[in-house]
Design an enzyme around this catalytic site. Structure first.
Site, short mmCIF file in Angstrom:
data_model
loop_
_atom_site.label_atom_id
_atom_site.label_comp_id
_atom_site.label_asym_id
_atom_site.label_seq_id
_atom_site.Cartn_x
_atom_site.Cartn_y
_atom_site.Cartn_z
N GLU A 121 18.93 -6.04 -23.63
CA GLU A 121 19.51 -7.35 -23.99
C GLU A 121 18.47 -8.28 -24.62
OE1 GLU A 121 23.09 -7.91 -23.48
OE2 GLU A 121 22.59 -5.79 -23.42
N GLY A 130 0.80 -1.22 0.00
CA GLY A 130 0.00 0.00 0.00
C GLY A 130 0.83 1.27 0.00
#
Length: 397
Positions: free
Chosen positions: A374, A350
């Site tokens: 990559e 939260g």
């Protein structure tokens, strides 16, 4: 048989890398996230320490490991696994700061993959970045437009490169270019271009979602003359496999980065949930526990799968087995898992996870690039499908 237990001989390495992450990276993580494009001077001392560890065979950075030598009897747990384990620990501390480590660039992995002995000696101790992506060429590295034309003893390079990690700070950049556009992927080669070479111009540094401690550069190459000895691998137009060997080295390392940051998020979330009175019980079925605990257990299982795939790719390299499939599987699983885990951890915690009082929101931002560079998630899945189905790039696009 593959044994994926962490070898006892690497225990000290893992401990040293974890200490470096805890003492150097974590305390400066938020500072350099907020001070984007500022070089972390604190890393100079750590880099010197890692250089010493590497020289003694215990390196823990992100530089490349070269395959070679003869296959000994039995399973080998060697330099690739050692490097991967060290990378996991360092990225538990901070991904951006690891990518900012002097002499630990992704270009170093490229040099280690395909350089000859003379080139390895010449670039020993250099910090090498890697330049593949172009404004019109993203995940399809075979469509590179930067050209390299032989002129006497030099190649003349022309083109543009974007999203070059550590490009401004590195001593040299491994540039991918084509010798002949008409020949497609077979003509793609990599060249080591030293910073300061005439015509090699830094256009700008990018502002980014995450890994802000690491500089990301945009370069322009205008009639850049590079000696033919700086071409990595064979100059013959005979196939794309030579430069692609680079990815067999770097993709497991990127997977390790994702595993490291995901583990950091899991550990922090475990602490917050426990303090909030929501314990994680490994002796009870997930569905009999609170929803937050059940979700956490699912995330942890996904992390374990990514971790084991990464170890497998490194183990295969140590044992001189072709690992292109496993490298792509590890990269795909770890990249997606890290983004899923870090975002769900922000959700589970939260306001604590969303605020800058915790590093959870930063890890969520940092992890996204690990699913992209990559080779993107989609490209990795395509490579895996081709390998499993025995299809060529022409047959399966």
């Amino acid at each position: 048989m593959i044994n994926l237990d962490v070898p006892a001989k690497f225990a000290q390495l893992v401990d040293q890398a974890h200490q470096a992450a805890a003492e150097f990276f974590r305390p400066h993580s938020r500072k350099y996230d907020q001070a984007e494009h500022t070089y972390p001077r604190e890393l100079d001392m750590l880099a010197a320490l890692l250089d010493g560890l590497a020289a003694s065979g215990g390196g823990a950075g992100a530089g490349g490991v070269r395959r070679g030598g003869t296959q000994a009897a039995g399973n080998q747990n060697g330099a690739n696994l050692r490097l991967l384990l060290g990378t996991i620990e360092m990225c538990w501390g901070d991904v951006g700061l690891l990518l900012s480590m002097p002499r630990q660039g992704l270009g170093n992995a490229a040099i280690a993959s395909v350089a000859n002995d003379e080139q390895l000696a010449r670039y020993q101790g250099k910090w090498a970045a890697m330049a593949i992506t172009e404004p019109d060429t993203g995940s399809d590295s075979g469509a590179i437009r930067t050209t390299a034309v032989l002129d006497g003893d030099h190649y003349v390079l022309n083109g543009e490169k974007i999203f070059v990690t550590a490009g401004e700070r590195a001593d040299c950049v491994v540039v991918w270019a084509t010798l002949d556009r008409s020949q497609g992927k077979a003509a793609i080669k990599s060249f080591v271009v030293d910073r300061g070479t005439p015509g090699f111009t830094l256009v700008r540094l990018e502002h980014k979602l995450g890994i802000r401690a690491s500089d990301t550069a945009h370069f322009r190459l205008e009639d850049v003359r590079v000696h033919k000895d700086n071409l990595l691998g064979s100059p013959d137009i005979q196939g794309f496999a030579g430069v692609m060997q680079t990815f067999d080295n770097t993709r497991p390392l990127v997977a390790a980065m994702a595993v490291g940051v995901a583990r950091a998020a899991l550990e922090e979330t475990h602490r917050i949930l426990t303090e909030a009175g929501i314990p994680i019980d490994y002796d009870r079925p997930a569905l009999t526990q609170p929803a937050a605990a059940a979700t956490y257990l699912q995330l942890e299982a996904d992390w374990e799968a990514a971790y084991l795939l990464s170890l497998q790719a490194a183990w295969m390299a140590d044992n001189r087995k072709p690992n292109s499939l496993q490298a792509s599987m590890a990269k795909a699983k770890a990249g997606r898992t890290a983004t899923d885990i870090t975002l769900r951890c922000v959700e589970l915690t939260g306001s604590l996870g969303y605020s800058e009082n915790s590093l959870l929101e930063k890890w969520a931002r940092d992890s996204k690039i690990l699913d992209i560079f990559e080779g993107t998630q989609q490209i990795q899945q395509l490579i895996v499908a081709r390998r499993l189905l025995g299809k060529s790039s022409t047959e399966l696009k």
